[in-house]
Design a protein around this motif. Structure first.
Motif, PDB file in Angstrom:
ATOM      1  N   SER A  45       0.816  -1.213   0.000  1.00  0.00           N
ATOM      2  CA  SER A  45       0.000   0.000   0.000  1.00  0.00           C
ATOM      3  C   SER A  45       0.851   1.264   0.000  1.00  0.00           C
ATOM      4  O   SER A  45       0.346   2.352  -0.271  1.00  0.00           O
ATOM      5  CB  SER A  45      -0.945   0.007   1.209  1.00  0.00           C
ATOM      6  OG  SER A  45      -0.233   0.134   2.420  1.00  0.00           O
ATOM      7  N   TYR A  46       2.136   1.121   0.319  1.00  0.00           N
ATOM      8  CA  TYR A  46       3.042   2.270   0.273  1.00  0.00           C
ATOM      9  C   TYR A  46       3.992   2.176  -0.920  1.00  0.00           C
ATOM     10  O   TYR A  46       5.054   2.790  -0.932  1.00  0.00           O
ATOM     11  CB  TYR A  46       3.830   2.377   1.583  1.00  0.00           C
ATOM     12  CG  TYR A  46       2.942   2.797   2.731  1.00  0.00           C
ATOM     13  CD1 TYR A  46       2.531   4.124   2.861  1.00  0.00           C
ATOM     14  CD2 TYR A  46       2.479   1.874   3.653  1.00  0.00           C
ATOM     15  CE1 TYR A  46       1.687   4.515   3.883  1.00  0.00           C
ATOM     16  CE2 TYR A  46       1.628   2.255   4.682  1.00  0.00           C
ATOM     17  CZ  TYR A  46       1.245   3.571   4.790  1.00  0.00           C
ATOM     18  OH  TYR A  46       0.401   3.957   5.803  1.00  0.00           O
ATOM     19  N   GLY A  47       3.581   1.409  -1.925  1.00  0.00           N
ATOM     20  CA  GLY A  47       4.412   1.236  -3.106  1.00  0.00           C
ATOM     21  C   GLY A  47       3.967   2.049  -4.296  1.00  0.00           C
ATOM     22  O   GLY A  47       4.395   1.786  -5.421  1.00  0.00           O
ATOM     23  N   GLY A  48       3.107   3.037  -4.060  1.00  0.00           N
ATOM     24  CA  GLY A  48       2.588   3.835  -5.156  1.00  0.00           C
ATOM     25  C   GLY A  48       1.337   3.214  -5.752  1.00  0.00           C
ATOM     26  O   GLY A  48       1.133   2.005  -5.685  1.00  0.00           O
ATOM     27  N   GLY A  49       0.477   4.048  -6.316  1.00  0.00           N
ATOM     28  CA  GLY A  49      -0.750   3.547  -6.920  1.00  0.00           C
ATOM     29  C   GLY A  49      -1.897   3.452  -5.928  1.00  0.00           C
ATOM     30  O   GLY A  49      -1.769   3.797  -4.751  1.00  0.00           O
ATOM     31  N   ASP A  50      -3.023   2.963  -6.430  1.00  0.00           N
ATOM     32  CA  ASP A  50      -4.250   2.861  -5.638  1.00  0.00           C
ATOM     33  C   ASP A  50      -4.424   1.433  -5.134  1.00  0.00           C
ATOM     34  O   ASP A  50      -4.563   0.502  -5.923  1.00  0.00           O
ATOM     35  CB  ASP A  50      -5.450   3.263  -6.496  1.00  0.00           C
ATOM     36  CG  ASP A  50      -6.755   3.251  -5.723  1.00  0.00           C
ATOM     37  OD1 ASP A  50      -6.738   2.970  -4.506  1.00  0.00           O
ATOM     38  OD2 ASP A  50      -7.809   3.519  -6.336  1.00  0.00           O
ATOM     39  N   PHE A 110      10.054  10.423  -8.861  1.00  0.00           N
ATOM     40  CA  PHE A 110      10.869   9.693  -9.833  1.00  0.00           C
ATOM     41  C   PHE A 110      10.900   8.204  -9.505  1.00  0.00           C
ATOM     42  O   PHE A 110      10.950   7.357 -10.412  1.00  0.00           O
ATOM     43  CB  PHE A 110      12.286  10.264  -9.869  1.00  0.00           C
ATOM     44  CG  PHE A 110      12.416  11.500 -10.720  1.00  0.00           C
ATOM     45  CD1 PHE A 110      12.498  11.388 -12.108  1.00  0.00           C
ATOM     46  CD2 PHE A 110      12.429  12.754 -10.158  1.00  0.00           C
ATOM     47  CE1 PHE A 110      12.601  12.518 -12.903  1.00  0.00           C
ATOM     48  CE2 PHE A 110      12.533  13.900 -10.949  1.00  0.00           C
ATOM     49  CZ  PHE A 110      12.613  13.779 -12.326  1.00  0.00           C
ATOM     50  N   SER A 111      10.876   7.868  -8.207  1.00  0.00           N
ATOM     51  CA  SER A 111      10.892   6.465  -7.805  1.00  0.00           C
ATOM     52  C   SER A 111       9.628   5.742  -8.274  1.00  0.00           C
ATOM     53  O   SER A 111       9.693   4.618  -8.783  1.00  0.00           O
ATOM     54  CB  SER A 111      11.033   6.352  -6.284  1.00  0.00           C
ATOM     55  OG  SER A 111      11.069   5.002  -5.879  1.00  0.00           O
ATOM     56  N   LYS A 141       9.972  -2.900 -10.770  1.00  0.00           N
ATOM     57  CA  LYS A 141      10.665  -3.200  -9.524  1.00  0.00           C
ATOM     58  C   LYS A 141      10.014  -2.440  -8.376  1.00  0.00           C
ATOM     59  O   LYS A 141       9.283  -1.480  -8.600  1.00  0.00           O
ATOM     60  CB  LYS A 141      12.146  -2.809  -9.641  1.00  0.00           C
ATOM     61  CG  LYS A 141      12.930  -3.655 -10.636  1.00  0.00           C
ATOM     62  CD  LYS A 141      14.391  -3.238 -10.670  1.00  0.00           C
ATOM     63  CE  LYS A 141      15.174  -4.101 -11.649  1.00  0.00           C
ATOM     64  NZ  LYS A 141      16.606  -3.702 -11.716  1.00  0.00           N
ATOM     65  N   PRO A 142      10.252  -2.852  -7.107  1.00  0.00           N
ATOM     66  CA  PRO A 142       9.637  -2.167  -5.966  1.00  0.00           C
ATOM     67  C   PRO A 142      10.018  -0.689  -5.906  1.00  0.00           C
ATOM     68  O   PRO A 142      11.119  -0.298  -6.299  1.00  0.00           O
ATOM     69  CB  PRO A 142      10.201  -2.931  -4.754  1.00  0.00           C
ATOM     70  CG  PRO A 142      10.586  -4.266  -5.296  1.00  0.00           C
ATOM     71  CD  PRO A 142      11.043  -4.032  -6.700  1.00  0.00           C
ATOM     72  N   VAL A 143       9.100   0.124  -5.414  1.00  0.00           N
ATOM     73  CA  VAL A 143       9.346   1.556  -5.247  1.00  0.00           C
ATOM     74  C   VAL A 143      10.316   1.781  -4.092  1.00  0.00           C
ATOM     75  O   VAL A 143      10.136   1.238  -3.000  1.00  0.00           O
ATOM     76  CB  VAL A 143       8.018   2.296  -4.960  1.00  0.00           C
ATOM     77  CG1 VAL A 143       8.269   3.747  -4.607  1.00  0.00           C
ATOM     78  CG2 VAL A 143       7.103   2.210  -6.173  1.00  0.00           C
ATOM     79  N   LEU A 144      11.353   2.564  -4.335  1.00  0.00           N
ATOM     80  CA  LEU A 144      12.305   2.886  -3.279  1.00  0.00           C
ATOM     81  C   LEU A 144      11.659   3.788  -2.235  1.00  0.00           C
ATOM     82  O   LEU A 144      11.786   3.575  -1.032  1.00  0.00           O
ATOM     83  CB  LEU A 144      13.541   3.570  -3.875  1.00  0.00           C
ATOM     84  CG  LEU A 144      14.550   4.135  -2.873  1.00  0.00           C
ATOM     85  CD1 LEU A 144      15.208   3.006  -2.098  1.00  0.00           C
ATOM     86  CD2 LEU A 144      15.598   4.976  -3.606  1.00  0.00           C
ATOM     87  N   LEU A 145      10.946   4.809  -2.704  1.00  0.00           N
ATOM     88  CA  LEU A 145      10.272   5.759  -1.817  1.00  0.00           C
ATOM     89  C   LEU A 145       9.043   6.268  -2.530  1.00  0.00           C
ATOM     90  O   LEU A 145       9.124   6.743  -3.672  1.00  0.00           O
ATOM     91  CB  LEU A 145      11.211   6.922  -1.470  1.00  0.00           C
ATOM     92  CG  LEU A 145      10.662   7.992  -0.527  1.00  0.00           C
ATOM     93  CD1 LEU A 145      10.521   7.437   0.887  1.00  0.00           C
ATOM     94  CD2 LEU A 145      11.569   9.221  -0.528  1.00  0.00           C
TER      95      LEU A 145
END
Length: 346
Positions: A81-86, A272-273, A282-286
């Motif tokens: 849920s903290y990886g970006g997106g809905d 940018f991440s 790949k997983p979101v860094l931040l």
């Protein structure tokens, strides 16, 4: 307790809870999504029955609930849920609907006692205040994950209202660290990034850091000593990221970053991440969600554990011991690379 059913059994908290229960002579039925991960995570633990299943399909494992004395519910949709997106749909399906279906299946199977692992997400207070279990968060101050945890608690409390013969206590952990973090969780990833010197600087914000093993003991104590429908904090110690880095440096010998990262830079990095993650898969860094959470919760991570100490006998081990054991586990399990490439950082 003779037999306990544990959801989320391969997670950081779940596997430490399984180990602690087994060490106390309790037979454990461990719900896992991956049998291979269960073999790696719990293969050395006696008296554990592996149950394959998913919280999105409780009917698929409902028959395995029968015969258990108590249910420990640690499973939750969180990290993605903290990886970006809905992620609103997945959060609701797993955390809210999944818990509702689990409660109904457990009751039908004859279980009458549960310990629900909630979160400090359901509490809130002014900056700098000591926050206790009575200070429930307003929805306007909740992100999608926090809202799902509020909704899940309401499901548990509503079930208690409808079933007078059912007993449940709620345990609220903070940011958990410790050995056995095979995921790894966001906490474990920070540890690994620190060891590989991939952290460019000190982020703003504060946290409440706790050993997952201490949360596991709080959950077991809540099973025998917790009052019906009561929340019990097991949030750990308030600290800033600079404090955590100083302990990392002390226990690992790896030098800590010194530069403080400004908010505007974090927001740019997050943008940018997320863009890079969509392209690379790949997983979101931040993520932007993480930055927003960090800023919103800064100095709102001082939690009052008097109730848990008094009623559950809660104790916290030194954070130094937690991080030392966490690092040792990562090294023993091949998570820490000594290659030159891993040490280059950003």
């Amino acid at each position: 307790m003779q037999t306990a059913f544990v959801t989320g059994a391969t997670g950081l908290l779940g596997n430490n809870l399984v180990r602690s229960l087994a060490a106390k002579g309790v037979a454990v039925r461990a719900l896992v999504r991956s049998a291979e991960k269960a073999r790696l995570q719990l293969g050395d633990v006696a008296e554990v029955e592996i149950v394959s299943g998913d919280m999105a399909d409780t009917a698929g494992f409902a028959d395995k609930l029968a015969g258990s004395d108590i249910l420990f519910h640690t499973a939750a949709y969180f990290r993605d849920s903290y990886g970006g997106g809905d992620h609103a749909s997945a959060l609701h399906d797993t955390n809210v609907t999944g818990t509702k279906n689990l409660l109904e299946a457990a009751y039908k199977a004859g279980i009458r006692k549960m310990v629900h692992i909630s979160s400090i997400a359901v509490l809130d207070g002014p900056r700098g205040a000591w926050i206790d279990e009575t200070m429930v968060r307003a929805r306007k101050n909740a992100d999608p994950y926090y809202s799902s945890k509020i909704d899940t608690d309401e499901v548990v409390l509503a079930f208690l209202e409808s079933k007078p013969d059912f007993h449940a206590s709620l345990v609220l952990p903070g940011w958990m660290h410790g050995p056995g973090d095979r995921g790894p969780t966001s906490a474990g990833q920070v540890t690994l990034d620190f060891l590989h010197q991939k952290l460019p600087g000190i982020t703003p914000g504060t946290f409440s850091v706790v050993d997952a093993r201490d949360v596991a003991e709080a959950a077991i104590s809540a099973a025998t000593r917790g009052r019906r429908g009561e929340r019990y904090l097991a949030a750990g110690r308030h600290m800033a990221m600079a404090d955590l880095f100083a302990i990392y440096e002390h226990v690992s010998g790896v030098p800590a970053p010194k530069a403080k990262l400004p908010t505007w830079l974090l927001q740019i990095v997050a943008s940018f991440s997320e863009l890079g993650a969509r392209v690379s898969k790949k997983p979101v860094l931040l993520s932007q969600a993480t930055v927003k959470l960090m800023l919103r919760e800064a100095e709102r991570t001082r939690f009052d554990h008097n109730k848990s100490r008094r009623e559950l006998g809660l104790e916290f081990r030194p954070i130094e011991d937690t991080l030392r054991d966490e690092i040792a586990w990562f090294k023993a399990n091949g998570f820490v690379s000594t290659s030159p490439e891993a040490q280059k950082g950003y």
